[in-house]
Scaffold this motif. Structure first.
Motif, PDB file in Angstrom:
ATOM      1  N   ILE A 152       0.407  21.399  -5.647  1.00  7.41           N
ATOM      2  CA  ILE A 152       0.898  22.686  -5.122  1.00  7.41           C
ATOM      3  C   ILE A 152       2.129  23.158  -5.893  1.00  7.41           C
ATOM      4  O   ILE A 152       2.863  24.034  -5.433  1.00  7.41           O
ATOM      5  N   GLY A 153       2.342  22.564  -7.070  1.00 10.64           N
ATOM      6  CA  GLY A 153       3.404  23.020  -7.955  1.00 10.64           C
ATOM      7  C   GLY A 153       4.788  22.525  -7.626  1.00 10.64           C
ATOM      8  O   GLY A 153       5.778  23.109  -8.086  1.00 10.64           O
ATOM      9  N   MET A 154       4.918  21.451  -6.866  1.00 10.38           N
ATOM     10  CA  MET A 154       6.224  20.899  -6.497  1.00 10.38           C
ATOM     11  C   MET A 154       6.509  19.640  -7.297  1.00 10.38           C
ATOM     12  O   MET A 154       5.595  18.995  -7.815  1.00 10.38           O
ATOM     13  N   GLU A 155       7.784  19.309  -7.420  1.00 11.74           N
ATOM     14  CA  GLU A 155       8.185  18.073  -8.088  1.00 11.74           C
ATOM     15  C   GLU A 155       7.955  16.885  -7.145  1.00 11.74           C
ATOM     16  O   GLU A 155       8.294  16.963  -5.962  1.00 11.74           O
ATOM     17  N   PRO A 156       7.383  15.799  -7.650  1.00  9.34           N
ATOM     18  CA  PRO A 156       7.198  14.600  -6.798  1.00  9.34           C
ATOM     19  C   PRO A 156       8.543  14.078  -6.306  1.00  9.34           C
ATOM     20  O   PRO A 156       9.555  14.146  -7.014  1.00  9.34           O
ATOM     21  N   PHE A 157       8.537  13.567  -5.109  1.00  9.73           N
ATOM     22  CA  PHE A 157       9.757  13.043  -4.486  1.00  9.73           C
ATOM     23  C   PHE A 157       9.720  11.518  -4.539  1.00  9.73           C
ATOM     24  O   PHE A 157       8.729  10.887  -4.161  1.00  9.73           O
ATOM     25  N   ASP A 158      10.798  10.926  -5.026  1.00 11.51           N
ATOM     26  CA  ASP A 158      10.896   9.459  -5.100  1.00 11.51           C
ATOM     27  C   ASP A 158      11.397   8.946  -3.749  1.00 11.51           C
ATOM     28  O   ASP A 158      12.593   8.835  -3.508  1.00 11.51           O
ATOM     29  N   PHE A 159      10.462   8.639  -2.857  1.00  9.56           N
ATOM     30  CA  PHE A 159      10.814   8.245  -1.496  1.00  9.56           C
ATOM     31  C   PHE A 159      11.698   7.001  -1.480  1.00  9.56           C
ATOM     32  O   PHE A 159      12.755   6.983  -0.843  1.00  9.56           O
ATOM     33  N   LEU A 160      11.274   5.950  -2.155  1.00 15.16           N
ATOM     34  CA  LEU A 160      11.982   4.676  -2.086  1.00 15.16           C
ATOM     35  C   LEU A 160      13.293   4.698  -2.859  1.00 15.16           C
ATOM     36  O   LEU A 160      14.186   3.899  -2.580  1.00 15.16           O
ATOM     37  N   VAL A 210       9.644  -6.113  -0.183  1.00 15.05           N
ATOM     38  CA  VAL A 210       8.554  -5.646  -1.038  1.00 15.05           C
ATOM     39  C   VAL A 210       8.842  -4.272  -1.622  1.00 15.05           C
ATOM     40  O   VAL A 210       8.487  -3.992  -2.772  1.00 15.05           O
ATOM     41  N   THR A 211       9.518  -3.406  -0.881  1.00 17.52           N
ATOM     42  CA  THR A 211       9.664  -2.009  -1.313  1.00 17.52           C
ATOM     43  C   THR A 211      10.976  -1.720  -2.033  1.00 17.52           C
ATOM     44  O   THR A 211      10.979  -1.172  -3.132  1.00 17.52           O
ATOM     45  N   THR A 212      12.112  -2.059  -1.440  1.00 18.33           N
ATOM     46  CA  THR A 212      13.400  -1.606  -1.990  1.00 18.33           C
ATOM     47  C   THR A 212      14.352  -2.731  -2.368  1.00 18.33           C
ATOM     48  O   THR A 212      15.343  -2.479  -3.051  1.00 18.33           O
ATOM     49  N   ASN A 213      14.099  -3.945  -1.924  1.00 15.83           N
ATOM     50  CA  ASN A 213      15.041  -5.060  -2.136  1.00 15.83           C
ATOM     51  C   ASN A 213      16.432  -4.733  -1.611  1.00 15.83           C
ATOM     52  O   ASN A 213      17.452  -5.145  -2.177  1.00 15.83           O
ATOM     53  N   GLY A 214      16.467  -3.969  -0.523  1.00 17.01           N
ATOM     54  CA  GLY A 214      17.752  -3.644   0.083  1.00 17.01           C
ATOM     55  C   GLY A 214      18.499  -2.517  -0.578  1.00 17.01           C
ATOM     56  O   GLY A 214      19.582  -2.147  -0.123  1.00 17.01           O
ATOM     57  N   GLY A 215      17.970  -1.949  -1.648  1.00 15.66           N
ATOM     58  CA  GLY A 215      18.679  -0.942  -2.410  1.00 15.66           C
ATOM     59  C   GLY A 215      18.173   0.462  -2.150  1.00 15.66           C
ATOM     60  O   GLY A 215      17.409   0.677  -1.207  1.00 15.66           O
ATOM     61  N   VAL A 238       0.836  -1.201   0.000  1.00 18.24           N
ATOM     62  CA  VAL A 238       0.000   0.000   0.000  1.00 18.24           C
ATOM     63  C   VAL A 238       0.872   1.253   0.000  1.00 18.24           C
ATOM     64  O   VAL A 238       0.651   2.191  -0.783  1.00 18.24           O
ATOM     65  N   TRP A 239       1.868   1.283   0.864  1.00 14.96           N
ATOM     66  CA  TRP A 239       2.751   2.450   0.928  1.00 14.96           C
ATOM     67  C   TRP A 239       3.545   2.603  -0.374  1.00 14.96           C
ATOM     68  O   TRP A 239       3.729   3.724  -0.854  1.00 14.96           O
ATOM     69  N   LYS A 240       3.984   1.503  -0.945  1.00 14.40           N
ATOM     70  CA  LYS A 240       4.810   1.566  -2.152  1.00 14.40           C
ATOM     71  C   LYS A 240       4.015   2.021  -3.367  1.00 14.40           C
ATOM     72  O   LYS A 240       4.477   2.903  -4.129  1.00 14.40           O
ATOM     73  N   ASN A 241       2.835   1.450  -3.587  1.00 15.13           N
ATOM     74  CA  ASN A 241       2.097   1.669  -4.825  1.00 15.13           C
ATOM     75  C   ASN A 241       1.039   2.770  -4.742  1.00 15.13           C
ATOM     76  O   ASN A 241       0.748   3.420  -5.752  1.00 15.13           O
ATOM     77  N   LEU A 242       0.463   2.984  -3.561  1.00 14.75           N
ATOM     78  CA  LEU A 242      -0.616   3.956  -3.437  1.00 14.75           C
ATOM     79  C   LEU A 242      -0.179   5.278  -2.812  1.00 14.75           C
ATOM     80  O   LEU A 242      -0.817   6.305  -3.055  1.00 14.75           O
ATOM     81  N   LEU A 243       0.861   5.258  -1.999  1.00 15.93           N
ATOM     82  CA  LEU A 243       1.263   6.485  -1.301  1.00 15.93           C
ATOM     83  C   LEU A 243       2.587   7.041  -1.807  1.00 15.93           C
ATOM     84  O   LEU A 243       2.692   8.230  -2.119  1.00 15.93           O
ATOM     85  N   MET A 244       3.638   6.206  -1.885  1.00 23.50           N
ATOM     86  CA  MET A 244       4.977   6.703  -2.193  1.00 23.50           C
ATOM     87  C   MET A 244       5.368   6.594  -3.662  1.00 23.50           C
ATOM     88  O   MET A 244       6.484   6.980  -4.019  1.00 23.50           O
ATOM     89  N   HIS A 245       4.502   6.065  -4.510  1.00 25.88           N
ATOM     90  CA  HIS A 245       4.858   5.936  -5.926  1.00 25.88           C
ATOM     91  C   HIS A 245       5.147   7.317  -6.516  1.00 25.88           C
ATOM     92  O   HIS A 245       4.339   8.246  -6.363  1.00 25.88           O
ATOM     93  N   PRO A 246       6.293   7.502  -7.187  1.00 22.83           N
ATOM     94  CA  PRO A 246       6.673   8.843  -7.656  1.00 22.83           C
ATOM     95  C   PRO A 246       5.817   9.383  -8.797  1.00 22.83           C
ATOM     96  O   PRO A 246       5.911  10.572  -9.134  1.00 22.83           O
ATOM     97  N   VAL A 247       4.969   8.531  -9.401  1.00 21.82           N
ATOM     98  CA  VAL A 247       4.118   8.986 -10.510  1.00 21.82           C
ATOM     99  C   VAL A 247       2.649   8.949 -10.128  1.00 21.82           C
ATOM    100  O   VAL A 247       1.921   9.936 -10.281  1.00 21.82           O
ATOM    101  N   ASN A 248       2.209   7.789  -9.616  1.00 24.19           N
ATOM    102  CA  ASN A 248       0.784   7.602  -9.350  1.00 24.19           C
ATOM    103  C   ASN A 248       0.426   7.640  -7.862  1.00 24.19           C
ATOM    104  O   ASN A 248      -0.735   7.417  -7.520  1.00 24.19           O
ATOM    105  N   GLY A 249       1.390   7.901  -6.998  1.00 27.98           N
ATOM    106  CA  GLY A 249       1.130   7.873  -5.561  1.00 27.98           C
ATOM    107  C   GLY A 249       0.411   9.118  -5.069  1.00 27.98           C
ATOM    108  O   GLY A 249       0.394  10.173  -5.726  1.00 27.98           O
ATOM    109  N   LEU A 250      -0.182   8.987  -3.878  1.00 27.69           N
ATOM    110  CA  LEU A 250      -0.907  10.110  -3.274  1.00 27.69           C
ATOM    111  C   LEU A 250       0.034  11.267  -2.965  1.00 27.69           C
ATOM    112  O   LEU A 250      -0.307  12.440  -3.197  1.00 27.69           O
TER     113      LEU A 250
END
Length: 290
Positions: A142-150, A232-237, A122-134
């Protein structure tokens, strides 16, 4: 005399379960110790040779171990800080009378019952996704660039996910302890002119010290083995940026098929976990004796 017979009967009745529990723990540990002394790779069956402590030396001296060790310490310490501070604040807020208190408590506790894999997805695909996330949508609105959390802050993202999972547990334990606080003591402090912060630091916080110690002990034991969220999220990377000791053992065993090195890493992780648990139990014992 009857008491002696009762104790003997009780011991005989509990002996099978105790023996089964010991076998359940000792047999895998013994096999792990045995494999840790072998050069044993699943891609080369029948080529096992005894190497003694060579696997331990290899595991402890590779760069990924140092990174994984410090990542583990940072993750555990950060999650403990967030959950204890946040849990204390939420417990104090939920202890106040307000409309819909029961529903709010259920909503706060709900994340603890979500499976780690599900919450990570849920966090990876629905919240933190840099393109389709919340979060990306809110940033763009608000005119800011999305941040790639993972990608740019992988370890911090995992800390956030794990903290979200364990915050309800800390809140529930601390709320239970808070409800046993003597209200007359607080009323007396108010009559003496004590403010909100004085009551918190001199009355509430000392009362919660035992509960906080229990939260730290239980969470630390489980946080040292966090794995699903990383897989599930980063595979250690990227690289080894979010690799912990538990995930490093997984990499050795199931990605590199190096059973010997993975077993040595497992034993090292168990030793470190027991050292941490030993000191935490001593601290807990001192708090309980007060």
């Amino acid at each position: 005399m009857a008491t002696d017979h009762t104790r003997t009967a009780a011991r005989w009745m509990t002996a099978p379960s105790i023996i089964l529990l010991l076998a359940w723990m000792i047999i895998p540990l013994a096999m792990t110790l045995y494999f840790s002394t072998l050069r044993y790779n699943l891609l080369m069956p029948g080529m096992e040779i005894f190497v003694g402590f060579e696997n331990y030396a290899y595991f402890l001296t590779e760069p990924a171990f140092i990174t994984g060790f410090f990542n583990t310490l940072i993750m555990v310490g950060s999650v403990l800080f967030i959950t204890v501070c946040g849990g204390t604040l939420l417990a104090i807020l939920m202890d106040q009378p307000f409309w819909g208190q029961t529903i709010v408590r259920l909503l706060v506790i709900a994340p603890f019952f979500v499976m780690p894999v599900v919450s990570a997805l849920v966090w990876k695909n629905l919240l933190m996704h840099p393109v389709n996330g919340l979060f990306a949508f809110l940033a763009q609105s608000i005119g800011m660039e999305p941040f790639d959390f993972l990608g740019q802050a992988p370890l911090a993202s995992i800390i956030l996910i794990v903290s979200w999972q364990w915050l309800p547990f800390a809140t529930l334990i601390l709320l239970t302890a808070l409800q046993s606080l003597d209200q007359e003591q607080q009323e007396a402090a108010e009559m003496d002119g004590a403010g909100i912060f004085s009551k918190f630091f001199y009355i509430t916080l000392p009362h919660l010290s035992r509960a906080i110690t229990v939260v730290i002990l239980i969470e630390t034991i489980f946080l040292l083995s966090v794995f699903a969220e990383i897989l599930v999220t980063t595979n250690g990377g990227p690289g080894n940026a979010s690799t912990t000791l538990t995930y490093l053992v997984y990499v050795k065993a199931l990605l590199q098929f190096d059973v010997g090195s993975a077993s040595a890493g497992g034993i090292v992780a168990v030793i470190l976990a027991n050292i941490v648990a030993f000191f935490l139990i001593r601290i807990l014992g001192k708090n309980l004796d007060k």
